[in-house]
Design a protein around this motif. Structure first.
Motif, PDB file in Angstrom:
ATOM      1  N   PHE A 140     -97.920  23.993 -37.273  1.00 12.55           N
ATOM      2  CA  PHE A 140     -97.601  25.410 -37.491  1.00 12.55           C
ATOM      3  C   PHE A 140     -98.815  26.316 -37.295  1.00 12.55           C
ATOM      4  N   HIS A 141     -99.687  25.898 -36.386  1.00 16.16           N
ATOM      5  CA  HIS A 141    -100.845  26.715 -36.009  1.00 16.16           C
ATOM      6  C   HIS A 141    -100.424  27.581 -34.822  1.00 16.16           C
ATOM      7  N   ALA A 142     -99.866  28.754 -35.106  1.00  9.35           N
ATOM      8  CA  ALA A 142     -99.283  29.604 -34.067  1.00  9.35           C
ATOM      9  C   ALA A 142    -100.313  30.090 -33.055  1.00  9.35           C
ATOM     10  N   PHE A 143    -101.597  30.017 -33.416  1.00  3.41           N
ATOM     11  CA  PHE A 143    -102.655  30.495 -32.526  1.00  3.41           C
ATOM     12  C   PHE A 143    -103.155  29.394 -31.583  1.00  3.41           C
ATOM     13  N   GLU A 144    -102.543  28.222 -31.637  1.00  2.00           N
ATOM     14  CA  GLU A 144    -102.919  27.142 -30.729  1.00  2.00           C
ATOM     15  C   GLU A 144    -102.691  27.588 -29.280  1.00  2.00           C
ATOM     16  N   PRO A 145    -103.754  27.588 -28.445  1.00  2.00           N
ATOM     17  CA  PRO A 145    -103.624  28.080 -27.062  1.00  2.00           C
ATOM     18  C   PRO A 145    -102.529  27.379 -26.256  1.00  2.00           C
ATOM     19  N   LYS A 146    -102.288  26.101 -26.523  1.00  2.00           N
ATOM     20  CA  LYS A 146    -101.294  25.368 -25.739  1.00  2.00           C
ATOM     21  C   LYS A 146     -99.881  25.893 -25.982  1.00  2.00           C
ATOM     22  N   LEU A 147     -99.683  26.566 -27.119  1.00  2.00           N
ATOM     23  CA  LEU A 147     -98.363  27.143 -27.393  1.00  2.00           C
ATOM     24  C   LEU A 147     -98.100  28.392 -26.556  1.00  2.00           C
ATOM     25  N   GLN A 148     -99.154  28.945 -25.962  1.00  2.00           N
ATOM     26  CA  GLN A 148     -99.002  30.132 -25.120  1.00  2.00           C
ATOM     27  C   GLN A 148     -98.699  29.752 -23.670  1.00  2.00           C
ATOM     28  N   VAL A 149     -98.739  28.452 -23.384  1.00  2.00           N
ATOM     29  CA  VAL A 149     -98.446  27.955 -22.038  1.00  2.00           C
ATOM     30  C   VAL A 149     -96.960  27.633 -21.938  1.00  2.00           C
ATOM     31  N   ARG A 150     -96.375  27.967 -20.818  1.00  2.00           N
ATOM     32  CA  ARG A 150     -94.948  27.682 -20.624  1.00  2.00           C
ATOM     33  C   ARG A 150     -94.652  26.198 -20.803  1.00  2.00           C
ATOM     34  N   ASP A 151     -93.517  25.945 -21.411  1.00  2.00           N
ATOM     35  CA  ASP A 151     -93.054  24.568 -21.592  1.00  2.00           C
ATOM     36  C   ASP A 151     -92.471  24.092 -20.258  1.00  2.00           C
ATOM     37  N   TRP A 152     -93.224  23.236 -19.551  1.00  2.00           N
ATOM     38  CA  TRP A 152     -92.785  22.818 -18.220  1.00  2.00           C
ATOM     39  C   TRP A 152     -91.528  21.945 -18.274  1.00  2.00           C
ATOM     40  N   LYS A 153     -91.209  21.436 -19.470  1.00  2.00           N
ATOM     41  CA  LYS A 153     -90.014  20.613 -19.622  1.00  2.00           C
ATOM     42  C   LYS A 153     -88.760  21.447 -19.903  1.00  2.00           C
ATOM     43  N   LEU A 154     -88.933  22.741 -20.084  1.00  2.00           N
ATOM     44  CA  LEU A 154     -87.802  23.564 -20.514  1.00  2.00           C
ATOM     45  C   LEU A 154     -86.626  23.535 -19.533  1.00  2.00           C
ATOM     46  N   PRO A 155     -86.841  23.615 -18.218  1.00  2.00           N
ATOM     47  CA  PRO A 155     -85.676  23.525 -17.313  1.00  2.00           C
ATOM     48  C   PRO A 155     -84.882  22.241 -17.528  1.00  2.00           C
ATOM     49  N   TYR A 156     -85.602  21.134 -17.719  1.00  2.00           N
ATOM     50  CA  TYR A 156     -84.931  19.853 -17.956  1.00  2.00           C
ATOM     51  C   TYR A 156     -84.181  19.878 -19.283  1.00  2.00           C
ATOM     52  N   LYS A 157     -84.805  20.449 -20.324  1.00  2.00           N
ATOM     53  CA  LYS A 157     -84.168  20.512 -21.642  1.00  2.00           C
ATOM     54  C   LYS A 157     -82.888  21.343 -21.580  1.00  2.00           C
ATOM     55  N   LEU A 158     -82.934  22.439 -20.844  1.00  2.00           N
ATOM     56  CA  LEU A 158     -81.735  23.265 -20.690  1.00  2.00           C
ATOM     57  C   LEU A 158     -80.648  22.502 -19.942  1.00  2.00           C
ATOM     58  N   TRP A 159     -81.048  21.797 -18.906  1.00  2.00           N
ATOM     59  CA  TRP A 159     -80.077  21.032 -18.118  1.00  2.00           C
ATOM     60  C   TRP A 159     -79.425  19.953 -18.972  1.00  2.00           C
ATOM     61  N   MET A 160     -80.257  19.241 -19.764  1.00  2.00           N
ATOM     62  CA  MET A 160     -79.717  18.178 -20.617  1.00  2.00           C
ATOM     63  C   MET A 160     -78.779  18.741 -21.676  1.00  2.00           C
ATOM     64  N   ALA A 161     -79.164  19.866 -22.276  1.00  2.00           N
ATOM     65  CA  ALA A 161     -78.312  20.492 -23.292  1.00  2.00           C
ATOM     66  C   ALA A 161     -76.977  20.909 -22.678  1.00  2.00           C
ATOM     67  N   ARG A 162     -77.029  21.377 -21.444  1.00  2.00           N
ATOM     68  CA  ARG A 162     -75.793  21.792 -20.759  1.00  2.00           C
ATOM     69  C   ARG A 162     -74.903  20.584 -20.467  1.00  2.00           C
ATOM     70  N   MET A 163     -75.523  19.503 -20.013  1.00  2.00           N
ATOM     71  CA  MET A 163     -74.756  18.293 -19.704  1.00  2.00           C
ATOM     72  C   MET A 163     -74.127  17.691 -20.960  1.00  2.00           C
ATOM     73  N   ARG A 164     -74.881  17.720 -22.053  1.00  2.00           N
ATOM     74  CA  ARG A 164     -74.406  17.104 -23.305  1.00  2.00           C
ATOM     75  C   ARG A 164     -73.575  18.070 -24.150  1.00  2.00           C
ATOM     76  N   GLN A 165     -73.603  19.359 -23.766  1.00  2.00           N
ATOM     77  CA  GLN A 165     -72.905  20.406 -24.526  1.00  2.00           C
ATOM     78  C   GLN A 165     -73.357  20.429 -25.983  1.00  2.00           C
ATOM     79  N   THR A 166     -74.672  20.422 -26.163  1.00  2.00           N
ATOM     80  CA  THR A 166     -75.260  20.451 -27.505  1.00  2.00           C
ATOM     81  C   THR A 166     -76.461  21.370 -27.515  1.00  2.00           C
ATOM     82  N   ILE A 167     -76.860  21.763 -28.732  1.00  2.00           N
ATOM     83  CA  ILE A 167     -78.123  22.465 -28.901  1.00  2.00           C
ATOM     84  C   ILE A 167     -78.901  21.757 -30.018  1.00  2.00           C
TER      85      ILE A 167
END
Length: 306
Positions: free
Chosen positions: A279-306
């Motif tokens: 929960f260190h919101a100032f961690e620089p890596k949290l300001q970088v885009r999540d490169w896995k996000l497209p895959y996570k969205l695709w998987m959530a869509r396929m599984r119909q879950t969140i």
């Protein structure tokens, strides 16, 4: 005095309508899509979960929301910011009267008038005006109310776009997801806002956790109590996500509402990453885009879950 005020409003209307519109009126839909791609990456990714028949309208709504959210950051004076918001209030009324201003977002919004109620758009504008007049939040309830008037209301417009606004189940779920999304946005923006000597955490929460604004501005994530405050807001966001999930009783999410419900995926991803950094919101890596996000969205869509 009244005539001067009227002149200023008319001047602002023309100025804002012409702002950044090079080529925009030739293809308003493309203008909206490009604006969302540049300034709302997660919203851009989520567009692909919406049916192609409403995708232009989706981008129009997201561009409208992005434009309003950016106003405080691109204006140096509160008066100018209020004039821009007044432009959009006048524009919404003109759009629903069949006479939109020659501005690409406004031109794109006109096709929504049969399905998206004007009061949703006006509610978002009113919330942004209140934000200008009273920056920050006194209590957690104030923050939640603002989130309901902005992020949740945007999701209501998307439900309307899919002809699902009559479903109390979907609206209730969208309300909770919208609040969670708004809390995540606030947490993710903490480093940027602190660099501008601004802190939008509720005063009730900072007092409870012993957070000193000056310490946050100078020390960032090392300031006393800031991680505890972040943890509490992150838990609140997660509770709202879990409430939305619980409404479907562990079943696969209905396909018809899936595009709106999947807007929770980027928030869920961010909260998990935030937890991984204690929960260190100032961690620089949290300001970088999540490169896995497209895959996570695709998987959530396929599984119909969140």
């Amino acid at each position: 005095m009244a005539s001067n005020s009227k002149f200023l409003r008319q001047f602002a209307f023309r100025m804002i309508a012409n702002r950044s519109n090079t080529g925009g009126n030739d293809d308003p839909a493309l203008f909206c899509q490009d604006l969302v791609r540049k300034h709302d990456y997660e919203g851009y990714l989520n567009s692909f979960t919406f049916p192609s028949r409403v995708r232009n309208e989706y981008f129009a709504l997201k561009a409208f929301n992005t434009e309003l959210a950016m106003i405080p950051e691109v204006t140096s004076q509160s008066t100018i910011a209020q004039m821009r918001l007044q432009f959009w209030r006048d524009s919404v009324k003109a759009i629903y009267e069949g006479n939109p201003p020659q501005q690409p977002i406004a031109l794109s919004l006109r096709s929504l008038t049969p399905v998206v109620p004007a009061y949703h758009l006006l509610r978002i504008i009113d919330a942004r005006v209140s934000e200008l007049k009273r920056p920050g939040f006194v209590s957690v309830d104030d923050l939640t109310s603002h989130a309901e008037s902005t992020s949740s209301t945007l999701l209501y417009t998307l439900l309307s776009l899919l002809s699902l606004s009559s479903s109390s189940l979907y609206s209730h779920a969208a309300s909770h997801i919208g609040i969670a999304n708004s809390l995540a946005i606030l947490l993710r923006a903490l480093p940027f806002q602190a660099s501008k000597r601004r802190l939008f955490l509720p005063a009730e929460l900072t007092a409870k956790r012993g957070v000193n604004h000056e310490e946050v501005f100078r020390q960032g994530g090392n300031a006393k109590g800031i991680s505890d405050a972040v943890y509490e807001l992150a838990c609140m966001a997660n509770e709202h996500i879990n409430t939305a999930r619980g409404m479907f009783q562990g079943q696969r999410l209905p396909l018809e509402a899936l595009p709106v419900l999947l807007t929770a995926v980027p928030t869920i991803s961010y909260l998990k990453r935030l937890e991984s950094y204690d929960f260190h919101a100032f961690e620089p890596k949290l300001q970088v885009r999540d490169w896995k996000l497209p895959y996570k969205l695709w998987m959530a869509r396929m599984r119909q879950t969140i």
